[in-house]
Design a protein around this motif. Sequence first.
Motif, PDB file in Angstrom:
ATOM      1  N   GLY A   1      -5.528   7.202   3.371  1.00 57.51           N
ATOM      2  CA  GLY A   1      -6.406   7.909   2.557  1.00 57.51           C
ATOM      3  C   GLY A   1      -5.514   7.962   1.088  1.00 57.51           C
ATOM      4  O   GLY A   1      -4.354   7.966   1.150  1.00 57.51           O
ATOM      5  N   ASP A   2      -6.256   8.058   0.197  1.00 64.14           N
ATOM      6  CA  ASP A   2      -5.743   8.183  -1.181  1.00 64.14           C
ATOM      7  C   ASP A   2      -4.853   7.009  -1.647  1.00 64.14           C
ATOM      8  O   ASP A   2      -3.586   7.218  -1.891  1.00 64.14           O
TER       9      ASP A   2
ATOM     10  N   ARG B   1      -4.885  -1.228  -7.525  1.00 65.62           N
ATOM     11  CA  ARG B   1      -6.347  -0.235  -7.618  1.00 65.62           C
ATOM     12  C   ARG B   1      -6.171   0.735  -6.752  1.00 65.62           C
ATOM     13  O   ARG B   1      -5.243   0.690  -5.883  1.00 65.62           O
ATOM     14  N   THR B   2      -7.097   1.746  -6.672  1.00 71.86           N
ATOM     15  CA  THR B   2      -6.967   2.748  -5.828  1.00 71.86           C
ATOM     16  C   THR B   2      -7.997   2.828  -4.896  1.00 71.86           C
ATOM     17  O   THR B   2      -9.303   2.498  -5.535  1.00 71.86           O
TER      18      THR B   2
ATOM     19  N   LEU C   1       0.881  -1.150   0.072  1.00 69.78           N
ATOM     20  CA  LEU C   1      -0.027  -0.122  -0.029  1.00 69.78           C
ATOM     21  C   LEU C   1       0.949   1.134  -0.176  1.00 69.78           C
ATOM     22  O   LEU C   1       1.981   1.160   0.631  1.00 69.78           O
ATOM     23  N   ARG C   2       0.395   2.338  -0.669  1.00 69.25           N
ATOM     24  CA  ARG C   2       1.143   3.505  -0.733  1.00 69.25           C
ATOM     25  C   ARG C   2      -0.191   4.717  -0.348  1.00 69.25           C
ATOM     26  O   ARG C   2      -1.132   4.548  -1.403  1.00 69.25           O
ATOM     27  N   GLY C   3      -0.003   5.335   0.596  1.00 67.29           N
ATOM     28  CA  GLY C   3      -1.096   6.145   0.892  1.00 67.29           C
ATOM     29  C   GLY C   3      -0.888   7.214   1.905  1.00 67.29           C
ATOM     30  O   GLY C   3       0.252   7.303   2.559  1.00 67.29           O
TER      31      GLY C   3
ATOM     32  N   ILE D   1      -1.058  -5.591  -5.514  1.00 67.89           N
ATOM     33  CA  ILE D   1      -1.204  -7.030  -5.287  1.00 67.89           C
ATOM     34  C   ILE D   1      -0.389  -8.038  -6.129  1.00 67.89           C
ATOM     35  O   ILE D   1      -0.663  -7.883  -7.672  1.00 67.89           O
ATOM     36  N   THR D   2       0.932  -8.683  -5.635  1.00 67.02           N
ATOM     37  CA  THR D   2       1.458  -9.517  -6.642  1.00 67.02           C
ATOM     38  C   THR D   2       1.166 -11.015  -6.546  1.00 67.02           C
ATOM     39  O   THR D   2       1.201 -11.276  -5.391  1.00 67.02           O
ATOM     40  N   THR D   3       0.841 -11.502  -7.596  1.00 63.94           N
ATOM     41  CA  THR D   3       0.714 -13.083  -7.645  1.00 63.94           C
ATOM     42  C   THR D   3       1.601 -13.748  -8.305  1.00 63.94           C
ATOM     43  O   THR D   3       1.880 -13.148  -9.491  1.00 63.94           O
TER      44      THR D   3
END
Length: 98
Positions: free
Chosen positions: A50-51, A75-76, A34-36, A56-58
Amino acid sequence: MSGEEEATVREPLDLIRLSLDERIYVKLRSDRELRGKLHAFDQHLNMILGDVEETITTVEIDDETYEEIVRTTKRTIEFLFVRGDGVILVSPPLRTAA
């Protein structure tokens, strides 16, 4: 409390406290990242971001060639509650000396 005392890192959670209202990187279990913007957190590393951009790496194995196929899904999300027991790593934003 002076500004210098507020910026002092004495405990691990102090580093996260200094990152409030800034963008952080969070690595989670199950190959999620996550980056937010960090809005809130607690001592269990439960966080409200937020934001958020979730990555996701598979990794799958091709049945015929037995090669690894790495897929990345992004996704955001406007707001996200992150449960602390899934957190592996929290990285604050890069800080440069002024």
